[in-house]
Design a protein around this motif. Structure first.
Motif, PDB file in Angstrom:
ATOM      1  N   THR A 129       0.837  -1.204   0.000  1.00  0.00           N
ATOM      2  CA  THR A 129       0.000   0.000   0.000  1.00  0.00           C
ATOM      3  C   THR A 129       0.867   1.247   0.000  1.00  0.00           C
ATOM      4  OG1 THR A 129      -1.745  -1.190   1.203  1.00  0.00           O
ATOM      5  CG2 THR A 129      -1.856   1.209   1.203  1.00  0.00           C
ATOM      6  N   LYS A 130       1.920   1.245   0.799  1.00  0.00           N
ATOM      7  CA  LYS A 130       2.840   2.390   0.819  1.00  0.00           C
ATOM      8  C   LYS A 130       3.499   2.566  -0.549  1.00  0.00           C
ATOM      9  CE  LYS A 130       3.982   2.266   5.757  1.00  0.00           C
ATOM     10  NZ  LYS A 130       5.042   1.987   6.763  1.00  0.00           N
ATOM     11  N   GLU A 134       3.121   5.919  -3.017  1.00  0.00           N
ATOM     12  CA  GLU A 134       4.272   6.691  -3.490  1.00  0.00           C
ATOM     13  C   GLU A 134       4.230   6.832  -5.010  1.00  0.00           C
ATOM     14  OE1 GLU A 134       7.397   9.126  -2.937  1.00  0.00           O
ATOM     15  OE2 GLU A 134       6.212   8.167  -1.348  1.00  0.00           O
ATOM     16  N   LYS A 135       3.841   5.775  -5.685  1.00  0.00           N
ATOM     17  CA  LYS A 135       3.756   5.837  -7.146  1.00  0.00           C
ATOM     18  C   LYS A 135       2.683   6.818  -7.585  1.00  0.00           C
ATOM     19  CE  LYS A 135       3.599   2.872 -11.226  1.00  0.00           C
ATOM     20  NZ  LYS A 135       3.447   1.497 -11.750  1.00  0.00           N
ATOM     21  N   PHE A 136       1.532   6.781  -6.914  1.00  0.00           N
ATOM     22  CA  PHE A 136       0.444   7.698  -7.263  1.00  0.00           C
ATOM     23  C   PHE A 136       0.804   9.150  -6.923  1.00  0.00           C
ATOM     24  CE2 PHE A 136      -3.544   4.782  -7.521  1.00  0.00           C
ATOM     25  CZ  PHE A 136      -2.883   3.998  -8.449  1.00  0.00           C
ATOM     26  N   LYS A 137       1.629   9.331  -5.904  1.00  0.00           N
ATOM     27  CA  LYS A 137       2.109  10.683  -5.583  1.00  0.00           C
ATOM     28  C   LYS A 137       2.944  11.229  -6.741  1.00  0.00           C
ATOM     29  CE  LYS A 137       4.809  13.283  -2.191  1.00  0.00           C
ATOM     30  NZ  LYS A 137       5.684  13.189  -0.974  1.00  0.00           N
ATOM     31  N   ASN A 138       3.805  10.378  -7.305  1.00  0.00           N
ATOM     32  CA  ASN A 138       4.602  10.787  -8.466  1.00  0.00           C
ATOM     33  C   ASN A 138       3.695  11.081  -9.662  1.00  0.00           C
ATOM     34  OD1 ASN A 138       7.004  10.482  -7.061  1.00  0.00           O
ATOM     35  ND2 ASN A 138       7.260   8.352  -7.673  1.00  0.00           N
ATOM     36  N   TYR A 139       2.677  10.268  -9.858  1.00  0.00           N
ATOM     37  CA  TYR A 139       1.712  10.524 -10.919  1.00  0.00           C
ATOM     38  C   TYR A 139       1.037  11.874 -10.709  1.00  0.00           C
ATOM     39  CZ  TYR A 139       1.786   5.713 -12.792  1.00  0.00           C
ATOM     40  OH  TYR A 139       2.143   4.524 -13.392  1.00  0.00           O
ATOM     41  N   LYS A 313       0.724   7.448   7.644  1.00  0.00           N
ATOM     42  CA  LYS A 313       0.453   7.429   6.207  1.00  0.00           C
ATOM     43  C   LYS A 313      -0.573   6.369   5.834  1.00  0.00           C
ATOM     44  CE  LYS A 313       2.972   7.635   1.818  1.00  0.00           C
ATOM     45  NZ  LYS A 313       4.316   7.609   1.200  1.00  0.00           N
ATOM     46  N   VAL A 314      -0.426   5.184   6.431  1.00  0.00           N
ATOM     47  CA  VAL A 314      -1.317   4.052   6.206  1.00  0.00           C
ATOM     48  C   VAL A 314      -1.634   3.449   7.561  1.00  0.00           C
ATOM     49  CG1 VAL A 314      -1.619   1.857   4.973  1.00  0.00           C
ATOM     50  CG2 VAL A 314      -0.125   3.599   4.013  1.00  0.00           C
ATOM     51  N   SER A 315      -2.787   2.817   7.660  1.00  0.00           N
ATOM     52  CA  SER A 315      -3.157   2.147   8.896  1.00  0.00           C
ATOM     53  C   SER A 315      -2.096   1.109   9.256  1.00  0.00           C
ATOM     54  CB  SER A 315      -4.514   1.460   8.725  1.00  0.00           C
ATOM     55  OG  SER A 315      -4.854   0.719   9.850  1.00  0.00           O
ATOM     56  N   THR A 424      -9.629  -7.063   3.433  1.00  0.00           N
ATOM     57  CA  THR A 424      -8.580  -6.287   4.109  1.00  0.00           C
ATOM     58  C   THR A 424      -7.806  -5.448   3.099  1.00  0.00           C
ATOM     59  OG1 THR A 424      -8.363  -7.963   5.846  1.00  0.00           O
ATOM     60  CG2 THR A 424      -6.521  -6.433   5.565  1.00  0.00           C
ATOM     61  N   GLU A 425      -7.410  -6.041   1.987  1.00  0.00           N
ATOM     62  CA  GLU A 425      -6.702  -5.295   0.943  1.00  0.00           C
ATOM     63  C   GLU A 425      -7.524  -4.107   0.467  1.00  0.00           C
ATOM     64  OE1 GLU A 425      -5.075  -7.665  -2.306  1.00  0.00           O
ATOM     65  OE2 GLU A 425      -5.084  -9.418  -1.001  1.00  0.00           O
ATOM     66  N   MET A 426      -8.812  -4.346   0.221  1.00  0.00           N
ATOM     67  CA  MET A 426      -9.674  -3.288  -0.300  1.00  0.00           C
ATOM     68  C   MET A 426      -9.855  -2.158   0.698  1.00  0.00           C
ATOM     69  SD  MET A 426     -12.668  -5.296  -2.382  1.00  0.00           S
ATOM     70  CE  MET A 426     -13.431  -3.737  -2.838  1.00  0.00           C
ATOM     71  N   ILE A 427     -10.157  -2.504   1.951  1.00  0.00           N
ATOM     72  CA  ILE A 427     -10.412  -1.481   2.974  1.00  0.00           C
ATOM     73  C   ILE A 427      -9.181  -0.607   3.190  1.00  0.00           C
ATOM     74  CG2 ILE A 427     -10.852  -1.134   5.442  1.00  0.00           C
ATOM     75  CD1 ILE A 427     -12.564  -3.759   5.273  1.00  0.00           C
ATOM     76  N   VAL A 428      -8.019  -1.239   3.309  1.00  0.00           N
ATOM     77  CA  VAL A 428      -6.784  -0.500   3.579  1.00  0.00           C
ATOM     78  C   VAL A 428      -6.454   0.456   2.430  1.00  0.00           C
ATOM     79  CG1 VAL A 428      -4.287  -0.723   3.887  1.00  0.00           C
ATOM     80  CG2 VAL A 428      -5.848  -2.228   5.131  1.00  0.00           C
ATOM     81  N   LEU A 429      -6.535  -0.025   1.188  1.00  0.00           N
ATOM     82  CA  LEU A 429      -6.160   0.835   0.071  1.00  0.00           C
ATOM     83  C   LEU A 429      -7.200   1.923  -0.185  1.00  0.00           C
ATOM     84  CD1 LEU A 429      -4.091   1.507  -2.026  1.00  0.00           C
ATOM     85  CD2 LEU A 429      -5.184  -0.090  -3.596  1.00  0.00           C
ATOM     86  N   ILE A 430      -8.483   1.607  -0.087  1.00  0.00           N
ATOM     87  CA  ILE A 430      -9.519   2.629  -0.263  1.00  0.00           C
ATOM     88  C   ILE A 430      -9.327   3.751   0.749  1.00  0.00           C
ATOM     89  CG2 ILE A 430     -12.004   3.084   0.071  1.00  0.00           C
ATOM     90  CD1 ILE A 430     -12.513   0.325  -1.243  1.00  0.00           C
ATOM     91  N   SER A 431      -9.107   3.372   1.999  1.00  0.00           N
ATOM     92  CA  SER A 431      -8.903   4.374   3.053  1.00  0.00           C
ATOM     93  C   SER A 431      -7.668   5.232   2.778  1.00  0.00           C
ATOM     94  CB  SER A 431      -8.762   3.666   4.402  1.00  0.00           C
ATOM     95  OG  SER A 431      -8.512   4.604   5.431  1.00  0.00           O
TER      96      SER A 431
END
Length: 472
Positions: A129-130, A134-139, A313-315, A424-431
């Motif tokens: 997730t981190k 970071e990649k989306f921040k660069n985008y 930054k992330v849960s 779990t993957e979905m909740i963490v990344l959506i948040s």
């Protein structure tokens, strides 16, 4: 179906078809799930179709479907062609196993993907997730238009392969890998073969078939090496028996009471890759499709994230996930409106009567599940994206709320054992995405097409991300 008169399949309605070919030309398309939805409108909740003379029952009736799912695995099994295709590819795991074989495999697989083990795997989810943040921040800094379906596929591939057997791919950062390339060959070909009217590949190998065979051999070699390595690690380090670091180790620990063959272990590791990649990445893509259209919902997810894990930054801990109830509601509402597996395929092991319908042994049945999930009888304002309907006391106008018709993870005894991991993957990344970014669709919503290839995903979903300067 209110009286007690027995209904024969031959008496069921049927949508318009083509001479000899039947309904195959209409069904053999990129959006076969939507074809089924149109046929429900034309012929009702229960009807028949045929492909080259092969007859199918189609049901969009949730009560009818739930009864069949509850009768698995004894009375009903998965469509036999799926099992045939997967076994031809050397895949013999809990996904396609039936009867006593399934019963023997189910418990150790469920234990290997239990909440306890998902907690142990959480650092992997956190790390990936981190990386994608970071990649989306660069985008964001470059104002890049993002193909989110592709990016989320990389995210779930990286998580699934590391959780499956500790293999770090890093496709998130565009690091190409032969293992990943082989997976990209195999998954679409499974769909192609399962939906093919004739098994031509058994008599004539096309170029795609030969490439598939090469990819299967390569994946098989790698996974068997991982199996041998994991056995040696557990032998040298007994503490892994109480705290396995990946699914393969957990499966080998549970296997002490079951005694799987190496082929069954291989089949279940491959099944983990198959089930853990497409469905989760596609659901995440559809979540962003909706979030980009509803900034007020993004703000609610963001507010929740700031309360639950504050300046992080992330849960950072798994315990936070249970507190992210609004992010969970977004995930649930996404899967209701855009189920990535909108239909299931079954057949009875014996003659059976369901709701007065006589179904002979071996009849092919398609369970169309999306229609019920978007009907007013089951959900008020059924075609609107309203996450609040999944919250306790979320909104009093939702007098109709029937979560039991949801089939994102199957139903009955054979529900998906990876459900907790996927959620779990979905909740963490959506948040996390909502905490750090605003989203904007770069194409009109109506130009984003539902594409079906084993699972259903959004084609042409292009999004830009705007980083929030206030977040850390």
């Amino acid at each position: 179906m209110v009286d007690n008169k027995l209904i024969n399949i031959k008496s069921l309605k049927s949508p318009k078809g083509v001479f000899l070919l039947g309904h195959l030309p209409q069904f053999n398309t990129y959006n076969k799930h939507q074809v089924l939805e149109r046929w429900v409108e034309e012929s009702g909740e229960l009807f028949k179709i045929h492909f080259l003379g092969k007859e199918f029952i189609v049901s969009a009736n949730p009560d009818f479907n739930n009864k069949m799912l509850r009768l698995r695995p004894d009375t009903f099994k998965r469509f036999s062609k799926i099992d045939e295709v997967l076994k031809e590819m050397g895949i013999d795991g809990v996904f396609n196993a039936e009867g006593s074989v399934w019963k023997r495999q189910r418990k150790p697989i469920a234990e290997a993907l239990s909440v306890k083990n998902v907690k142990a795997f959480y650092p992997i989810i956190l790390d990936k997730t981190k990386a994608i943040l970071e990649k989306f921040k660069n985008y964001s800094e470059k104002e890049t238009i993002v193909d989110v379906q592709k990016e989320f596929m990389a995210f779930t591939i990286d998580i699934t392969t590391e959780i499956a057997f500790g293999y770090k791919l890093d496709t998130i950062n565009n690091k190409s890998n032969s293992f990943q390339k082989h997976l990209e060959v195999i998954f679409p070909m499974i769909n192609t073969r399962v939906t093919a009217p004739l098994p031509i590949w058994r008599y004539f190998k096309s170029k795609k078939d030969r490439i598939l065979d090469d990819s299967l051999r390569s994946i098989e070699k790698v996974i068997y090496e991982f199996i041998d390595d994991a056995k040696k690690r557990i032998e040298k380090n007994p503490s892994l028996k109480t705290k396995p670091s990946n699914f393969l180790e957990a499966l080998l620990v549970e296997n002490e009471a079951v005694n799987f063959t190496n082929e069954e272990i291989y089949g279940n590791v491959f099944t983990m890759l198959l089930a853990g990649e497409d469905t989760t990445s596609n659901s995440l893509s559809w979540a962003v499709f909706y979030l980009a259209q509803y900034p007020e919902i993004v703000n609610k997810v963001r507010e929740e994230a700031n309360i639950v894990y504050k300046t992080e930054k992330v849960s950072s801990t798994y315990e936070h996930v249970e507190l992210l109830k609004y992010a969970y509601a977004v995930a649930q509402e996404t899967m209701r409106l855009k189920p990535t597996t909108p239909q299931l395929y079954l057949e009875p092991n014996e003659d059976v009567v369901i709701n007065n319908v006589a179904i002979p042994k071996g009849t092919s049945i398609i369970l169309q599940n999306k229609v019920a999930q978007t009907q007013e009888d089951h959900f008020s304002n059924a075609n609107s994206f309203i996450p609040e309907r999944w919250l306790d006391h979320g909104c009093p106008m939702h007098k109709n709320h029937s979560p039991n018709v949801m089939r994102a993870f199957g139903g009955g005894a054979r529900y998906c054992p990876g459900m907790q991991l996927a959620k779990t993957e979905m909740i963490v990344l959506i948040s996390a995405l909502c905490k750090h970014f605003d989203f904007k669709l770069e194409v009109k919503p109506e130009d984003i097409r539902e594409q079906f290839e084993f699972t259903m995903y959004p084609e042409n979903l292009k999004v830009t991300f705007k980083s929030l300067k206030t977040t850390k």
